[in-house]
Structures are given as C-alpha cells and as structure tokens.
Enzyme design. Structure first.
Site, mmCIF file in Angstrom:
data_model
loop_
_atom_site.group_PDB
_atom_site.id
_atom_site.type_symbol
_atom_site.label_atom_id
_atom_site.label_comp_id
_atom_site.label_asym_id
_atom_site.label_seq_id
_atom_site.Cartn_x
_atom_site.Cartn_y
_atom_site.Cartn_z
ATOM 1 C CB ILE A 1 -4.960 8.826 -2.702
ATOM 2 C CG1 ILE A 1 -3.253 9.520 -1.253
ATOM 3 C CG2 ILE A 1 -5.743 7.729 -1.449
ATOM 4 C CD1 ILE A 1 -2.619 8.483 -0.995
ATOM 5 C CD GLN B 1 -6.516 0.023 4.948
ATOM 6 O OE1 GLN B 1 -4.951 -0.183 4.763
ATOM 7 N NE2 GLN B 1 -7.003 -0.679 5.764
ATOM 8 N N GLY C 1 2.082 1.504 -1.293
ATOM 9 C CA GLY C 1 1.223 1.440 -0.590
ATOM 10 C C GLY C 1 0.692 1.890 1.235
ATOM 11 C CD GLU D 1 1.947 -3.815 6.697
ATOM 12 O OE1 GLU D 1 1.755 -5.170 6.689
ATOM 13 O OE2 GLU D 1 2.136 -3.286 5.489
#
Lengths: 168, 328, 749
Positions: free
Chosen positions: C622, C631, C695, C698
């Site tokens: 992170i 996010q 990622g 999303e």
C-alpha cells in the site's frame, strides 16, 4: 445587457447576453473557473456558490438576476496559501479525489454550517422544533445536493464534522 | 436557450402588465431555466419578479398563514410557525430537492413545476404537453415515474412537487393577481387540472396572471406526517408520497386530511377516502377499505404498476403511525 | 544537463530486491495528504475546458434522433444564419463511436451514418456558448432511417466468439450428480460512468500544424495516437494536456467525439474551439456499461466443495465493436470446480457504445457470482464465509498456474471478526419497526494488470526532484504516490518533489485504467530514481550499496553531502521504462478482499438503506494509506449504486437513453453512503511490479454490490436477481414472501 456583479467583494461591469448563467459568467467571462459545471441543470451541485450568503446552484441563475447581490465563490473562501478551515479539513480528510465537485462541496458545506447554526431543520431531523444536532446523518442529508462520483462522501462528512466540532 | 428580453419588474402591476402568452415570470428559475436550456420552454420575454414585495409570511385574521409567493422553500420550511403548526408542510419541503435548490425555489414557482417525464424533457420525443397533438411517447415506453390516477390517453405525467402535496392536505388556497390588479383566491384543488385531452393546460392561471401568495387555513389539532418513498435516500423525486393530517378523538378518527404525490398530474386528494376513515376506530381493515377506494380506478402503465401496492402500503403505514397512540 | 540515462525493466521474473524497503526516507505507505490538494480545494486546479486561449469559439454537438440510418441533410444554412453562429461541422472524420480503451487507432468514424440514438452527428460553433447551444439544439436534420435498426435485446443478432468460451470436464453431468447445486440467472442493467467533469476539449492549432488539445482523458499516450489517426495527421503533430481530470471511470480511456469535433472546427476556423459535452451528451455519446444476463450453475459435493462452475453470460454492444463486458474475469481463477463452462454471447444492438466502466467484467460479474455463492451456501447449509474458504483453489483450475500473493481467506476471517459476522441472524429475524436488518458478505477480487510506462526524474540544482510523465491523476492519487516514490528513493521530503503530469511532451506513462497506474508508472519512477541514485554514487565515488539518502542528504561511510552539493550546476536526469513481461503468465495475480454490508429493508416500501460497510483488502504494497483507503471507499459506494440505484434505461422502441440526466440516473448521494471501515492486510507481491504493489482502484467495487444483495436476502428473505434492487423489485419480493407466509407483516404486536 449591462450588468454589474459583485463577486468576492469586488465589482465587475459586464455586458452580457441575458441568457448567460451566473455560472457561465464566472467561468467564461470572469475567469473564475473554480465553480464547476457538472450538469448545468441543478442536479449535481458542482456549481454551488453563495449568493447573499446562501448556497445556490449558479447554473440555474441568470447572471443578470444577480445584480445587487453579493456572490461568493470558492476563490473568495481561500487561496492555496491561505485556505479556509473547511478547505484545510477537506485536504486533511481526503474529502475529494478527482477534485471536480470539490469547490461546490466546500461552498455548500460552508453555507450549510450557517444554516444549521440558524437552527434550520432537515428531513432527517427527528424533531422539527428543537435545534438539530449536527450528526453524521444530518450532515449527509444536508450535503446530498452535492454529488461526488469518486464517492468521497464519508471523508467529506469527516471533514465537515471536524470543522463543525471546532466551531462549536 | 432561445434569446429573450429580460425585464425586471418593480411592482406586481408592472409584472402582470408585461405578461402574455410568450412571457414567463422568473423567480427561483430552478425549473424554468432547466427547461429553457433544453428548448422545452422557449419564452420571448422573461420578467424577473424577484424584487417584488412577496417575501413575507404573515398571520391571517383567522389564525392561518399567508405565505408570499417569493418565500423560498428554505425559509418556509424553517419558519417556526410552519414547523410547529404545519409540520407536514415543513417535512414535505425538506424532502424535496436539495439545500441549494430550496434556497432558490419559491413558493409560487414550486406550485408551477413542470413534470419530470423524460419524454416531456426530450424535444426529439412526441409529447402532448410540450407540443399538443404530437402524441404521448411515455405510454408504451418507460413510465416508471408516471401516473396511476387521473391520467388520460393524452398524458400520464405526474406533478413532481412535494410542497404542493402537503398544501393540498392542509386545504391551502392560492392567491392570484390578475392583469387588472385585483386578487382572487382559489382552493389548490381547483387550481390544478388533470390532463384530459389538454395536458398543456396544467392549472387555472390565466395568461399574465401572477401567483402572489398561498394561504394556509388556521392550524388544527392533529398529528401530521409527510412520507415520501424514493429510489435513493435523498435528492430524488417521490415514487409515491403521502401527506397526512390526522386527529383521533376518543378512539375514533376525527380528521383524516390526505393528499398523495407521485401518482397523478396534480397533488391527489379524494374526499371519499377520508369519509371512510372519519368517525371510525383505526384498524388495518379500515385502512384497507380506505386504500380500496383510493385505488379503485388506479391504472398502471407497465413500469409503474408497482405504485398501486406501494401507495396502499404507504398510506396504511402512515395511518398506522398517526393513529398508533390512540389504538393502544 | 548531462544526457538522460534510461533504465529499463521488463517483468520477466520476480523482483525480490524490494528496493522500497531498503531506503530510509519513510514516505512509502504513509498517509501523506495530496500535493494537489490545496489547488483542488481552492478551485485553482484547471480542468479541461477551463483555460481558454484568446479568441476561443464555443462548440456544441448535434445529436442524432434516430436509432439507425443516414443523415440526409443538416440544415447548415439556417443554422449559420442564426446570430453568432460561425459554422457547422461534420464529415467522415467525425467520430461515430467513442474509442475503446487502448485502441491506439481511431474508432468508427463518419457522421453521415447513424448507429445509435443520441450519436453526435455534427458540431455547431458560435461566438458564444449560448449562440452555439441554441443553434445546435434547434438544428434542422432530416434522416433516411434504416428499417433494420436493432434495439431489442431479445431479437438482436448475437455472436459467440470461440475465444471467449470455455468448456472443461462435463458441467451438465456434474450438476446432475451433485450433492448440492444452484442454477440461477442474474441480470444487471446498463450503467454510466458519469464522471463529474463532462468530457471537454479545447483545440488549437499552431502555424506548423501542431494541434494542442487540452482534454479530459485517462491514457494520453493512447489518446494522442487515436486523435492523430482520427484527424489523419502524424502522432507527433498532436500534443494533449490533461494535468487534472475530473473523474474518468473508463469513459475517458479512449477519445470521445468532442475531441475530434473541436479539432476539426478549430482548424477550419483558424481559432481555438472549446467543446464541452453537455451532461445529456455524456450519457448518450460516451461509453456505457452493458446490461448483462448471467446464468450461474454451481454445484458441490456433500462437503460443499465445488465440483462444477458455470457462468454463461449475455452482453451487448454496437455492431462491429470489439469490446464485450468480460464477465468471467474472476470466474477463471477465484474458486475451484473441475467441471467448468464459461459461455459468452454478444448481442448487436443500436444503442450507445458499450465499453469499460470501472472494473469492466468484475463489477457486474461478481454481482452474479458472489450472490450465487450466497445461494449455494444456503443450499449446502454452510456459512457463506466457510463455503468460500473451502473453495479457494490450490492452483488455477483451468490451466494449473500457481497463484501470486493471495490473502482471500485471511480477508474473510479478519472481516468476519471486525464486522461481528457471528451476530448474523436468519432472514426476517432482525426487525426495528418497519425495517428488517440483514448482513451480507462477498469476496473481492480484481485481476492485477500492468502496462508499459515511462517517467523521467531529474535531481535539480536546488536539491529538489522533478518527475515528468504523461501519466494522469483522475482522482486516484497519482500526484501523491509518485511524490512518495521519488521522495523515498532520493531521500527527499514530499515538499521537495515536484510531480508534473498529463502532458504528452513528457515520457509516456501507463495512463489511468485497469488499476495499473500506480504499479506501472510507479515502477517507472522507481527505476528512474535507481539510475539517478547510481549517478549520485558516481559523483560521490561511493558504492551504490553503501549509499543512504535521507532528508536531502546523501551519505556513504564517512561522506555526507547535501543534494545541492552533489548536483552542483549539473542536474542528474534519468528515465525509467517499465514493461510487463512473462510473470503475468507465470503467476495468477489479483488483488483480493472481503466485503461486508449491513442493510435495512423497509418492509412497507421495499426501500433499502445501507447502514454500514467494511472492506478488508490485500493489494500488495500500500503506497499511500490515505489515498488507497479513499479509492476503496469510492469503489464500495459504486457498489451501492450498482446494487441499489443505477439503471441507465434504454427505450424499448428506439433504444434512446431515457434518463439522460443526473436527476433520473441515480448516482448515490451523500446520504446513501454509510460509515465505511477499510482495513488492509499487509503483503508484498514481487511478481507484478518492482514496487510490490497491486491494483487497488477498482477492487472496492468488485463484490461490494453482491454483499449488499446478500444482506437484503438476510434481512427479509427476498433474493434479488435483477439489479439494481430498486424499491419496486424489493417490494414485489416482500409481497410474495408475505403471501407465502414466510415473512410476518410485522404488525402483530
């Protein structure tokens, strides 16, 4: 049509098509692009400014209707080196992501705290007659006219709670 | 947005004197400019009435309130007398739109809101309201937000106001100034029109006539509620709404003034429903009978069929809530 | 300045050096506030369409009002006769469809043909916005409508591309012989990205024929190629600027019609032209997420171990478009089951172009898979968390590939503990007045992707660092994390790093898409900094292994020098080039997590309110705890929209978008968002990127809607299989449950 607008404390003499909204006057005629156009129909709140101290959607007001009124935009609340307490709280709590709805959120939040101070109730107030406590739910309801597609909502509420708490 | 002449009126007489078929008064502008940008409304002249002296909320001789047409939705909702005596109105106002829009929208303008029908909003679509005789594309289309009561083959649009629903339950009257300067008042129920075959005619306001106030009758001893069902927690138009002013005396319903939003071309009120309730002890069976009468002629259009059971359930729950203490 | 050094890395093997753990500035992972924050909160950050050169004219798009056919005529003469109108533009280079992400070529062009209702077919340019808008909205257009418009999904022609089907073992036999199984079909509606900033472009040409476009785009290296190709000019003649982007969520991955329209008009008029799409145009003329229909067939043995997993999906798109919502993205690797069938059908319709919207594939795909798993848990008599844990595969069930880091089970367990999962009751058992309360869980998974990326880092004479790349920050926190990576690598506090983004004159970054921005462009910055560090060593005459950089000083052994001293009057510059490689085939890499939701369902009305949510995630390193959390929160609230409110409606007769505004397309508002807790489980993924991140942009939306759907079931016993769960659908279920006697009316007190 000749119009004089008072924005952030200074007067501006403009010659405007009556069709020009306050939002387009700010953005296109005065270079004050801090107020954003997200929908142009009062459905997103990105254009929120204060007129005579009250939050309104600048996209649904004609500039010529604002003559004689005092308009405050995000640029009038603070600058990068001299941020208002609400602006600072948004930075500290990450109350934004892309930043496009942010000036509207901050103008809205700033005026919303004044409304609460005046004792205005909201739809989620249990009791219409007593002074509402500014709970998270109250803040969320009162801020629901400002969409944030990045959905920073919980952080926005944190930022506003922070400012409301310190002003108490 | 078509070009228009802009005129700032200094008096109501000046405003009505400038009125006409192609003229619109602009106050808050929240719905008018929205529609003008899309070319749905195309006035030649805008008369700005914001400087008129119609911003007061005054007590009337009979103990009611006279609400100036330019009182904003925010100010009306926050007025201590409204909060105390007309809670249904305060709640309805607060359930509508957003803080920003309520700061702009006025009492008179709110009454004159146009429908949110998507086909009305899109100039590429036929719409009898926008372009009389062109047809109704909502019928047979996506009509989830449309009317189940009082609709016609010409139009199935709903009136979007929350405020007007509460005012209808309160028995409000509209004060109108004509071009000759005289003022008349009219019951809100008579003010609105159902679509019939002239959905472009939405109310009794004559050309160039100006709403100057809404008059609320003296408050009554009652419990009041405005219940709004919607798709998101805030900032959405009503799927259905119920405004209720209810009183129970000695275990019997003494008053049940009810109006309904999101279901018709105008705020809906049906006195036969109220007659069923008044004089009876509250019970689920009684509420069902009232709902039966309310929904007797209800007709779904496909996507909005759900409003029929939803309205029944919302009405019953509201009545239950307002009669709960008496029933115990 | 000395010659720029280039440091390349192709990810063909894991990078186990863990360079970011060897440095000592202490910036990585820290929740530093965004360096772009003050500009954003003060309104001085400039988005597309806000910096208007002198003499800029205003353009407004004209929309088609048929579903399919030809434009017979545009009444240019009467439009140009209107006050202030400078011209009407259309033609064969005008975009018909928006470009798909990473297209690297012009999308379908030619405005004389209409392929969907609302398609831009022309541009009116005026001296003022008001003049242009009025002319564009009242423009006379005649059509030759085609009689074969396909707007009905049920009768549309469909395709089943071989490459998108999988048939392994015998699913039918497994289903027939299984101890437990479910065969259920889920449907989801189309969605719109609806970024707060509508698509906008300001185009201006210089005397050398170079086009500068100030736009709102996510992946400039690709957008530049697409725009040049659309205009028929060399890529080098296009410069795109996008230092701030007001949200993208997929809709700005590829160029949209306004960019080409503005460019064509600016060239013809020899003056700058701005075209900002109206909100209505954004809904109709930029990409949408396809509606989906997904048949889920899951079966287990007596112990709840999956023996079969079937996921047959139907989506739609315009004829000829290559994109189709890849619903089985996670299905391939998330759970066991030796008998597998993945079917994929694409229906060809004349509706607004479908493309990537935040987490294409997973967002609607996991809504179906994770709700179906909940249904399966019930028929198996297992807790839904236990069912998931039993079915975490040892290796990829279709090709045997080993997994990269994967803390799915740990996320589920940690979440159960934090959320109070043990307090969950049976459906209908928890009531507060009219409200029925329930809890739901779902796994989160998002395939980890990276993309080629370059960035240049310069150590300047004043002892500060400059990072340059055409990478974008669409709200993701790129400015913050690249500042942290460069500061960490070069021993500089955050306020001594300047990051400049969004200019195609800079080295091409990865762009923002597919959650790959941080791992890819972050890797490029890290590589550039490594090269800069080596130059510092050379100048100091020390070994790289001995170098420590911290707080603006370089130290090695007994040597300690400020960076100003090291740099002198010769700045050190290096470019980092990151390339994905074969590690993507050697390991199945994904970010994982667990979603928990508690909802209240109103038994009277069918309204659903989310009361609280928890997301526990593992996504490699992170980089910034604050922006990562934001996010995740944002993604989870997208899940609320997907599960409860968002429904882009096409008229069944002509396919037009009915609810093309933000009043009737219901993006969640502040009051829809409950308190949300986020927790990250620590892990480092060496196989994906040299900075060990995966990622995260999303991940939050992948599964969160399903947790809400499952919580609705737990609250009231109504299984929603048609999302969003609007009050009408929930109420229909409640009425059925009441009529069947499974749900008490709640009134008998």
């Amino acid at each position: 049509m000749k119009t004089t607008l008072s924005i952030n404390g200074s007067g501006h003499d403009l010659d405007l098509d009556p069709r020009v909204t306050l939002l387009d006057a700010l953005r296109q005629h005065l270079g004050l692009t801090g107020s954003k156009k997200g929908c142009d129909h009062g459905q997103c709140g990105a254009c929120t400014v204060l007129v005579d101290g009250r939050r309104v959607n600048a996209c649904l007001t004609l500039a010529v209707m604002c003559e004689g009124r005092e308009v405050t935009t995000i640029e009038g609340l603070g600058a990068p080196g001299a941020l208002s307490s609400m602006q600072k709280a948004f930075v500290e709590h990450d109350g934004y992501q892309c930043g496009y709805c942010t000036p509207g959120q901050i103008c809205s939040a700033t005026a919303m705290l004044e409304e609460a101070k005046q004792g205005w109730p909201s739809y989620v107030s249990d009791d219409l007659e007593s002074r509402p406590a500014l709970t998270r739910e109250e803040i969320s309801e009162r801020m629901s006219g400002n969409l944030c597609r990045c959905a920073a909502y919980p952080n926005i509420v944190d930022a506003i709670e922070d400012v409301a708490g310190s002003e108490r | 947005m078509k070009s228009f002449d802009y005129l700032r009126a200094g008096s109501t007489g000046e405003a009505t004197g400038a009125g006409g078929a192609a003229t619109r008064f602009i106050a808050g502008g929240t719905n008018l400019l929205d529609l003008m940008k899309l070319e749905v409304m195309t006035p030649d002249k805008l008369v700005d009435i914001n400087r008129l002296d119609l911003k007061a909320i005054e007590e009337t001789e009979d103990g009611g309130l006279r609400v100036g047409a330019l009182v904003t939705n925010s100010d009306l909702a926050a007025d201590p007398r409204v909060r105390r005596d007309y809670a249904v109105l305060s709640r309805a106002l607060l359930s509508g739109a957003t803080g920003q829009l309520r700061n702009m929208a006025t009492t008179g303008g709110n009454l004159l809101q146009r429908t949110r029908c998507s086909y009305f909003y899109d100039t590429a679509m036929p719409c009898n309201k926008r372009e009389p005789g062109s047809g109704c594309q909502a019928i047979g289309g996506y009509n989830r937000i449309h009317a189940i009561l009082g609709a016609s083959d010409s139009c199935i649009a709903t009136h979007p106001s929350d405020m007007a629903v509460a005012m209808r339950a309160l028995g409000a009257r509209v004060e109108i100034e004509g071009t000759d300067g005289t003022r008349r008042t009219q019951d809100l129920g008579d003010f609105y029109r159902l679509p019939s075959d002239t959905p472009q005619v939405e109310n009794a306001l004559g050309e160039a006539e100006l709403i100057t106030a809404v008059i609320l009758p003296a408050p009554v001893t009652s419990r009041q509620a405005y219940r709004k069902v919607r798709d998101r927690a805030s900032y959405a138009f009503a799927l259905v709404s119920v405004a209720a002013v209810v009183a129970v005396e000695e275990g019997k319903i003494a008053r049940a003034d009810l109006a309904f939003g999101g279901v018709a071309h105008a705020p809906w009120r049906n006195e036969a429903v109220e007659a069923i309730l008044v004089g009876e002890a509250p019970s689920d069976a009684l509420f069902d009978r009232a709902a039966d009468t309310l929904l007797e002629k209800a007709k779904g259009q496909g996507s909005n069929d759900f409003k029929i059971p939803l309205l029944r359930r919302t009405l019953k729950a509201t009545l239950r809530e307002l009669t709960a203490e008496a029933a115990r | 300045m000395s010659e720029t050094i280039i440091r390349k890395m192709q990810m063909d093997e894991p990078d186990e050096r863990r360079v970011l753990d060897l440095t000592s500035q202490g910036l990585i992972g820290r929740p530093v506030t965004r360096p772009d924050g003050p500009a954003k909160v003060a309104g001085t950050a400039s988005y597309a369409g806000e910096i208007l050169p002198e003499g800029t004219a205003f353009g407004v798009l004209v929309r088609a009002t048929i579903a399919k056919g030809k434009v017979a005529s545009l009444d240019e003469a009467s439009a140009t006769a209107m006050p202030g109108v400078l011209g009407v533009f259309t033609g064969e280079r005008f975009l018909r469809n928006p470009a798909q992400g990473g297209a690297d070529a012009a999308p379908v062009q030619g405005a004389s043909e209409v392929a969907y209702f609302g398609q831009p077919i022309g541009l009116v340019v005026g001296e003022t916005y008001e003049d242009a808008r009025h002319a564009a909205y009242t423009m006379g257009v005649t059509y030759e409508p085609a009689d074969d418009a396909s707007v009905d999904l049920d009768t549309a022609k469909s395709e089943r591309p071989d490459a998108k089907q999988l048939d392994q073992g015998d699913l039918d036999a497994a289903m027939a012989g299984a101890a437990h199984g479910v065969d259920v079909t889920y449907t989801t509606t189309p969605d719109s990205s609806a970024p707060m900033e509508p698509h906008a472009s300001v185009a201006s040409w210089d005397e050398e024929g170079v086009l500068t476009l100030r736009g709102s785009y996510q992946m400039l290296r690709h957008n530049r190629i697409e725009l040049a190709d659309a205009l028929g000019i060399e890529t080098e003649k296009v410069r795109i600027l996008a230092p701030f982007v007001g949200g993208g969520f997929g809709s700005k991955l590829g160029i949209a019609p306004e960019a080409v329209a503005a460019s064509i008009a600016a060239k013809a008029l020899k003056r700058p032209v701005v075209v900002a799409m109206t909100r209505q145009h954004v809904f109709e003329g930029t990409i949408r997420r396809s509606e989906t229909s997904q048949r889920m067939r899951l079966c287990t043995d007596a112990d709840g171990r999956l023996t079969g997993f079937g996921h047959d999906s139907k989506v739609s798109n315009l004829p000829g478009e290559s994109f189709s919502e890849p619903l089985a993205m996670t299905t391939h690797f998330l759970y066991r089951g030796e008998n597998r069938r993945i079917g994929h059908e694409i229906r060809r319709v004349n509706r607004t172009c479908a493309g990537s919207v935040r987490a294409p594939g997973e967002a609607p795909g996991m809504l179906a898979t994770e709700c179906a798993m909940d249904e399966l848990a019930e028929v198996c008599g297992l807790d839904p968390i236990e069912l998931r844990k039993r079915n975490i595969p040892d290796q990829q069930p279709e090709n045997g590939t080993p997994y990269g880091t994967r803390l799915l089970a740990e996320c589920l367990e940690e979440g159960a503990h934090r959320f109070g999962w043990a307090d969950r009751k049976a459906p209908g058992e928890r009531r507060e007045g009219e409200w029925l309360i329930g809890m739901g869980v779902a796994s989160a998974a998002r395939t980890n992707m990276t993309a080629p990326a370059s960035a240049r880092v310069t150590l300047r004479a004043d002892g500060t660092a400059l990072v340059e790349t055409d990478m974008t920050d669409i709200g993701t926190g790129t400015y913050a994390i690249l500042t942290q990576i460069a500061g960490e690598m070069l021993g500089l506090p955050a306020d001594r790093v300047e990051v400049t983004l969004g200019d195609t004159d800079f080295p091409p970054g990865s762009g923002s898409g597919g959650s790959w921005g941080a791992s890819s462009t972050g890797a490029a910055v890290m590589l550039a900094c490594e090269a800069v560090r080596e130059q510092v060593c050379l100048r100091m005459g020390v070994e790289p292994s001995a170098l420590t950089m911290r707080d603006g000083e370089a130290m090695a052994g007994n040597t300690r020098r400020t960076l100003e001293e090291v740099v002198g009057d010769e700045p050190v510059a290096a470019t980092g080039d990151f390339e994905p490689g074969s590690t993507t085939e050697q390991r199945v890499m994904a970010s994982y997590g667990a979603h928990f939701a508690e909802v209240a369902v109103n038994q009277t009305t069918g309204e659903v309110r989310v009361r609280r949510m928890l997301g526990v995630f593992s996504a490699g390193r992170i980089l910034n705890e604050r922006t990562a959390r934001s996010q995740c929160i944002g993604g989870m609230i997208w899940g609320i929209g997907e599960a409860l409110t968002e429904d882009l409606v096409h008229d069944p007769r002509d396919g037009h978008v009915v609810n093309r505004d933000l009043a009737e397309y219901h993006v969640p508002v502040n009051l829809d968002a409950p308190p949300i807790e986020i927790a990250f489980l620590e892990e480092l993924e060496d196989w994906g990127s040299p900075i060990q991140s995966k990622g995260i942009g999303e991940l939050g939306i992948c599964g969160s809607g399903a947790a809400i759907g499952n919580a609705i079931y737990n609250a009231c016993g109504v299984r929603i299989r048609d999302f969003p769960a609007t009050p009408d659908k929930v109420l229909a279920g409640i009425i059925s449950e009441e009529e069947a006697g499974r749900l008490s009316s709640g009134q008998e007190k």
